[in-house]
Design an enzyme around this catalytic site. Sequence first.
Site, short mmCIF file in Angstrom:
data_model
loop_
_atom_site.label_atom_id
_atom_site.label_comp_id
_atom_site.label_asym_id
_atom_site.label_seq_id
_atom_site.Cartn_x
_atom_site.Cartn_y
_atom_site.Cartn_z
N SER A 146 30.94 -13.34 103.36
CA SER A 146 30.04 -13.51 102.25
C SER A 146 30.44 -12.49 101.08
O SER A 146 30.37 -11.43 101.62
CB SER A 146 28.77 -13.75 102.78
OG SER A 146 27.63 -13.90 102.50
N TYR A 159 21.11 -12.62 108.02
CA TYR A 159 22.33 -13.31 107.49
C TYR A 159 23.51 -12.22 107.13
O TYR A 159 25.17 -11.84 107.49
CB TYR A 159 22.64 -14.17 106.50
CG TYR A 159 23.64 -14.87 105.57
CD1 TYR A 159 24.47 -16.19 106.95
CD2 TYR A 159 23.66 -14.38 104.05
CE1 TYR A 159 24.77 -17.17 105.83
CE2 TYR A 159 25.18 -14.96 104.35
CZ TYR A 159 26.27 -16.06 105.31
OH TYR A 159 27.21 -16.65 104.32
#
Length: 254
Positions: A146, A159
């Site tokens: 990410s 996350y």
Amino acid sequence: MTSPDFGLTNKVALVTGASRGIGQALATGFAGAGAKVICASSREGGCADTVSKITDAGGEATELFADLSDVTAVQALAEKAKGVYGEVNVLVNNGGTIYRSPAVEFPLEQWQHSLQVNLDATFILCQQIGKDMVARQQGKIINIASMLSYSGGITVPAYTASKHAVAGLTKALANECGQHNVQVNAIAPGYIRTDNTQALQDDPERSSEILKRIPAARWGETSDLQGAAVFLASAASNYINGLVLAVDGGFLAR
């Protein structure tokens, strides 16, 4: 003169989180390159649409399901996947979850759930599928990292922690598996139009801030990731290992 081999004919790819969004795009991209695709999601029938898209286009696909927060279910998924077409040549750990809350209020159970889905399941599948790749002396593992593998983000501490860990795990596994002709890489999607980024897309201020930093001057589409994934899954990338490849429209260059 030889040309690079970007084809995936006779290869079998397992893609988690393949019901929609990035996972669906990667699954259909692999099928388009000739692979047989095992599409996995968290619930039975979750990948029916993805499988239909592949088979309607003349490809071959099947679906499995598993709760990625359940260790036993993840281990069972690995075993089932290996039995579908006889082996798995390409593993894509795309399935994930995100929970938004200020860090000082972040529920511990959501922290644990995020790490279980985004990190623990990734490691288990890498381990269980990867050991067969090592034994065969051939395989490709692609983890989905990410932009938050590089930065901290806002109100997504679990996350962010998991995606930093995925980037590190990718490099650690590459160090061990490279000698066995198994390449372990990651793709770090930029700001892509998916369910996970809907809250950002709907926030005029945050969306504007993001767009100002993207040289391509647009949000990414899931199809923008297909080329990078097929490349990392193919023989054309055999000397690429431990890479976290940003597909971000230039976001990190700003």
